[in-house]
Design an enzyme around this catalytic site. Structure first.
Site, mmCIF file in Angstrom:
data_model
loop_
_atom_site.group_PDB
_atom_site.id
_atom_site.type_symbol
_atom_site.label_atom_id
_atom_site.label_comp_id
_atom_site.label_asym_id
_atom_site.label_seq_id
_atom_site.Cartn_x
_atom_site.Cartn_y
_atom_site.Cartn_z
ATOM 1 C CE1 TYR A 1 -6.379 0.972 2.410
ATOM 2 C CE2 TYR A 1 -7.096 0.705 0.122
ATOM 3 C CZ TYR A 1 -7.231 0.405 1.470
ATOM 4 O OH TYR A 1 -8.222 -0.445 1.894
ATOM 5 C CG HIS B 1 -5.900 -0.936 10.304
ATOM 6 N ND1 HIS B 1 -5.938 -2.057 9.501
ATOM 7 C CD2 HIS B 1 -6.082 -1.362 11.577
ATOM 8 C CE1 HIS B 1 -6.167 -3.111 10.267
ATOM 9 N NE2 HIS B 1 -6.236 -2.729 11.519
#
Ligand code: CA2
Length: 147
Positions: free
Chosen positions: A26, A103
């Site tokens: 991430y 996302h």
């Protein structure tokens, strides 16, 4: 500012942990960084952003319902609810606002359970696997698609 120039930014469960672990997946930006960069991208186009993050599905649904009153679109990273929640899909379709599904990671390069999205066929815009910059891209694409 007029109510006609506001976007709702929604970040779902666990995204409050951004920047604290799993940087390989991430990145290192925090949720505050994401909210800031999204607001900046919107501001450049003359829009403001109201941001919400919650680990509770009902809180997210209430925030989405409230957007009906004063927002023109929604940018949402639903987190794991992407792959599980009919209720979130119903909330988004129920308010009738265009929305962008974001996302950070490339969900299609990950476990197969992340390949399915309850939102993908109803999202106006999808930005997948572009890191946190994907939020700014989503704002630009969503604004370009606004009626
Ligand atoms: O890639 C994305 O943005 C996801 O929506 C993130 C969700 C995941 O369930 C989706 O499949 C893809 C998970 C968010 C959890 O975020 C964390 C961030 C840092 C550390 C731990 C969790």
């Amino acid at each position: 500012m007029s109510t006609a120039r506001r976007l709702l930014l929604v970040n779902g469960p666990n995204l409050n942990l951004l920047g604290t672990r799993e940087p390989d997946v991430y990145g290192t930006a925090t949720l505050a960084d994401v909210e800031y960069l999204t607001a900046r991208a919107a501001e450049r186009l003359g829009y403001e952003v109201r941001a919400v993050q919650s680990n509770h599905e009902g809180v997210l649904i209430d925030a989405i319902h409230a957007a009906r009153e004063d927002c023109v679109g929604v940018v949402i990273n639903p987190g794991g609810l992407t792959h599980t929640s009919v209720a979130l899909r119903d909330a988004l379709t129920g308010i009738g606002l265009p929305f962008a599904e974001v996302h950070i990671s490339d969900v299609y390069a990950r476990e197969s359970f992340r390949h399915f999205s309850y939102l993908d066929d109803v999202a106006t815009v999808r930005v997948v696997g572009r890191g946190v910059d994907g939020y700014a891209e989503a704002v630009r694409e969503l604004v370009a698609a606004l009626p």
